[in-house]
Scaffold this active site. Structure first.
Site, PDB file in Angstrom:
ATOM      1  N   THR A 109       0.871  -1.190   0.000  1.00  0.00           N
ATOM      2  CA  THR A 109       0.000   0.000   0.000  1.00  0.00           C
ATOM      3  C   THR A 109       0.892   1.218   0.000  1.00  0.00           C
ATOM      4  OG1 THR A 109      -0.028   0.083   2.386  1.00  0.00           O
ATOM      5  CG2 THR A 109      -1.852  -1.070   1.326  1.00  0.00           C
ATOM      6  N   GLU A 124      -5.926  -3.610   1.498  1.00  0.00           N
ATOM      7  CA  GLU A 124      -5.992  -4.549   2.626  1.00  0.00           C
ATOM      8  C   GLU A 124      -7.252  -5.414   2.575  1.00  0.00           C
ATOM      9  OE1 GLU A 124      -5.087  -1.412   2.727  1.00  0.00           O
ATOM     10  OE2 GLU A 124      -3.662  -0.994   4.340  1.00  0.00           O
ATOM     11  N   LYS A 184     -11.735  20.002  10.394  1.00  0.00           N
ATOM     12  CA  LYS A 184     -12.282  20.191  11.740  1.00  0.00           C
ATOM     13  C   LYS A 184     -12.457  21.683  11.986  1.00  0.00           C
ATOM     14  CE  LYS A 184     -10.442  15.848  13.307  1.00  0.00           C
ATOM     15  NZ  LYS A 184      -9.311  15.421  12.471  1.00  0.00           N
ATOM     16  N   TRP A 238     -17.171  18.590  12.240  1.00  0.00           N
ATOM     17  CA  TRP A 238     -16.475  18.026  11.087  1.00  0.00           C
ATOM     18  C   TRP A 238     -17.165  18.419   9.788  1.00  0.00           C
ATOM     19  CZ3 TRP A 238     -14.680  12.287  12.173  1.00  0.00           C
ATOM     20  CH2 TRP A 238     -13.776  12.302  13.247  1.00  0.00           C
TER      21      TRP A 238
HETATM   22  P1  AMP Z   1      -6.016   1.782  -1.807  1.00  0.00           P
HETATM   23  O1  AMP Z   1      -5.681   0.717  -0.836  1.00  0.00           O
HETATM   24  O2  AMP Z   1      -4.811   2.482  -2.341  1.00  0.00           O
HETATM   25  O3  AMP Z   1      -6.909   1.297  -2.868  1.00  0.00           O
HETATM   26  O4  AMP Z   1      -6.813   2.921  -1.023  1.00  0.00           O
HETATM   27  C1  AMP Z   1      -7.941   2.637  -0.247  1.00  0.00           C
HETATM   28  C2  AMP Z   1      -8.599   3.918   0.172  1.00  0.00           C
HETATM   29  O5  AMP Z   1      -9.136   4.596  -0.968  1.00  0.00           O
HETATM   30  C3  AMP Z   1      -9.792   3.739   1.072  1.00  0.00           C
HETATM   31  O6  AMP Z   1      -9.420   3.526   2.406  1.00  0.00           O
HETATM   32  C4  AMP Z   1     -10.536   5.054   0.859  1.00  0.00           C
HETATM   33  O7  AMP Z   1      -9.978   6.102   1.615  1.00  0.00           O
HETATM   34  C5  AMP Z   1     -10.287   5.332  -0.607  1.00  0.00           C
HETATM   35  N1  AMP Z   1     -11.440   4.903  -1.402  1.00  0.00           N
HETATM   36  C6  AMP Z   1     -11.573   3.783  -2.130  1.00  0.00           C
HETATM   37  N2  AMP Z   1     -12.761   3.755  -2.759  1.00  0.00           N
HETATM   38  C7  AMP Z   1     -13.423   4.881  -2.404  1.00  0.00           C
HETATM   39  C8  AMP Z   1     -14.710   5.435  -2.710  1.00  0.00           C
HETATM   40  N3  AMP Z   1     -15.559   4.835  -3.536  1.00  0.00           N
HETATM   41  N4  AMP Z   1     -15.033   6.611  -2.130  1.00  0.00           N
HETATM   42  C9  AMP Z   1     -14.187   7.247  -1.305  1.00  0.00           C
HETATM   43  N5  AMP Z   1     -12.964   6.785  -0.998  1.00  0.00           N
HETATM   44  C10 AMP Z   1     -12.576   5.616  -1.531  1.00  0.00           C
END
Ligand code: AMP
Length: 540
Positions: free
Chosen positions: A184, A329, A437, A442
């Site tokens: 990640t 994850e 904030k 929020w």
């Molecule tokens: P990654 O592991 O790089 O795919 O990132 C995951 C993160 O992307 C999540 O914890 C969210 O913060 C963000 N994320 C993924 N899908 C969405 C979505 N549909 N809307 C908002 N945030 C998202």
């Protein structure tokens, strides 16, 4: 008393074996880096994956060894997925858009024995090599005629495959054995490795294919725009063989024109990608007044999909948008936004309001939201808290124990803040780090961004919190205009009237040439916060 059912392990090799047997003639089409379109079938892919597995054995690759890839979506990458995991080694997809130092860190941390790379990344590999002494060989994913000049001693993929027979029996592995690895790109600290297993991957593929998830079938033609190095192309490279869907791989050409031509040429019915990719595609469509003739559904996730984008797909193009949420994850799928029977007969606006949420859990994923003391919050669509998840395709720790035990009472904290409504639909209000904030309350940056991008002159928008002497933080809107469009700060601020609570309206607007993105296409808010750290708000 034990049940009397057979205990065949859930293995990745069984996905490709199944596709070979029942969908052997179904096509896999790839736009290659060398140029021409490549076409073959699941049967051919399975054959070549077995040859490659023999080649890996000959190179001395053992079970559990990590094999890196720096590659686009294409047939050779697909073969590596199955050959490496199928023989019991670990397929480690590396995001080539990261900085070279990060890639070297990742390859060394994973202890990759071999790294396979597409021709595009030959210059990158030339830079990386001196920093990755543990890598025994670098394999160029091409034939002899196209071997890169700067890497004369690279191994040649096609030669490796040609030298072997396809006589290879996939071993019966422990289904909990590691199958693949993906780091990640955390915004702070070093990247951490998520180590998937055969079992988690197969269960996730079942879940992903379900009618209320991606609804995949043998009648679909699937083009994953989302890269195979971004959480396994959201599972599509596994879920398509599981259902026998035709696969179309776009290679390196992800611009609007190239993607559109491939959609039309190959009669694509289903696709998936992050919002920024669809932004480019929709712009290309609008410029030439173009239409999709076969595309039916697209899954959009990775960042919040703005309601304006969902409306453009559904209303202007008749393409169903499946807004989805997940993370590396989580293999990565957690929720998909499919409507329920209760939504039938509702107006388009009402349906779009539901569809702009991130959806409801796929069976296999449990969700809850908690307050800062860990107390569970109600599912009323209003209370928001830290989103926690658990399930058989969700990580319980990182590779080599990096970062310690992430779980809290058996639940994985996602780092996202969300609401959950009575029907179980989640809405992500923010990454917890991005929430603004203001005076102890929020403000959701995502909601403010969604309003801005609905304005016809706005291509993309980001909202960040900026220091304020009285309110602690106040929202600043950073905007990239559409080419040739004009809009003023005052017009944009007026556009928020009646769309959000008065105290949510940003205090200021800044126009930029382009917004920064992460290697997986998300807005890079850490960079924006640095850039505007000293920005003086007119209200400050
Ligand atoms: P990654 O592991 O790089 O795919 O990132 C995951 C993160 O992307 C999540 O914890 C969210 O913060 C963000 N994320 C993924 N899908 C969405 C979505 N549909 N809307 C908002 N945030 C998202």
């Amino acid at each position: 008393m034990q049940g009397l059912m057979q205990g065949q392990p859930l293995l990745i090799s069984s996905l490709i074996s199944f596709a070979d047997r029942y969908h052997g003639g179904t096509e896999i089409v790839s736009r290659t880096i060398e140029g021409p379109i490549h076409r073959y079938s699941y049967r051919d892919a399975h054959k070549r994956a077995r040859r490659l597995a023999n080649a890996l054995r000959r190179l001395g690759v053992q079970e559990a060894d990590r094999i890196g890839t720096l590659a686009w979506n294409g047939f050779r990458h697909f073969e590596i997925y199955y050959a490496v995991s199928g023989m019991g080694a670990v397929c480690h997809t590396i995001n080539p858009r990261l900085f070279p130092e990060q890639i070297a860190y990742i390859a060394n941390h994973a202890e990759d024995r071999y790294v396979f790379f597409d021709l595009t990344f030959a210059p990158l590999v030339a830079k990386l090599r001196p920093h990755c002494p543990g890598v025994k060989g670098w394999v160029a994913m091409t034939d002899r005629a196209h071997l890169p000049k700067e890497l004369p001693d690279a191994l040649c993929f096609e030669e490796l495959v040609a030298a072997e027979s396809d006589d290879f029996d996939w071993p019966e592995l422990d289904e909990d054995a590691a199958s693949s690895l993906c780091y990640t790109s955390g915004t702070t600290g070093n990247p951490k490795g998520v180590l998937y297993s055969h079992r988690s991957t197969v269960l996730h593929s079942y879940g992903a294919a379900l009618p209320d998830a991606m609804k995949l079938s043998a009648q679909d033609v699937v083009l994953p725009v989302v890269p195979m190095f971004h959480a396994n192309a959201w599972g599509l490279a596994y879920a398509c063989p599981l259902v026998g869907a035709k696969l179309v791989f776009p290679g390196a050409a992800l611009d609007g024109k190239s993607v559109y031509e491939l959609f039309e040429g190959e009669k694509v019915t289903f696709s998936g990608g992050v919002p920024t990719v669809w932004l480019a595609l929709l712009q290309y469509m609008a410029e030439g007044n173009r239409r999709f003739s076969t595309l039916k559904r697209t899954v959009i996730g990775g960042s919040a999909c703005p309601p304006a984008m969902i409306r453009a797909f559904e209303q202007d193009h008749g393409v169903e948008v499946l807004h989805a949420w997940g993370m590396t994850e989580m293999s990565p799928l957690g929720t998909v936004c499919q409507l329920k029977a209760v939504h039938q007969g509702k107006s388009l606006d009402d349906r779009l309001a539901v569809k702009s949420k991130q959806g409801r859990a796929i069976f296999g994923v449990e969700l809850k939201i908690v307050d800062s003391a860990g107390k569970e919050l109600p599912w009323d669509g209003k209370a928001f808290g830290d989103l926690m998840v658990r399930g058989p395709w969700i990580a319980k720790g990182y590779f080599k124990g990096e970062g310690g035990d992430p779980l809290r009472g058996g639940w994985f904290p996602t780092g996202d803040v969300a609401t959950i409504d009575e029907e179980g639909y989640i809405q992500i209000t923010d990454r917890s780090k991005d929430v603004i904030k203001s005076g102890g309350e929020w403000i959701s940056s995502i909601e403010l961004e969604n309003v801005a991008v609905a304005h016809p002159a706005v291509a993309e928008a980001a909202v960040i919190g900026v220091r304020h002497p009285k309110w602690d933080e106040r929202p600043l809107l950073v905007v990239q205009k559409k080419p040739g469009a004009a809009v003023t700060r005052e017009e944009l601020l007026a556009y928020y009237q009646d769309k959000v609570a008065k105290w949510w309206i940003p205090d200021d607007v800044v126009f930029v040439e382009a917004l920064p993105h992460t290697a997986t296409g998300k807005l890079l808010k850490t960079k924006l916060r640095q850039d505007f750290e000293t920005h003086k708000l007119p209200t400050g």
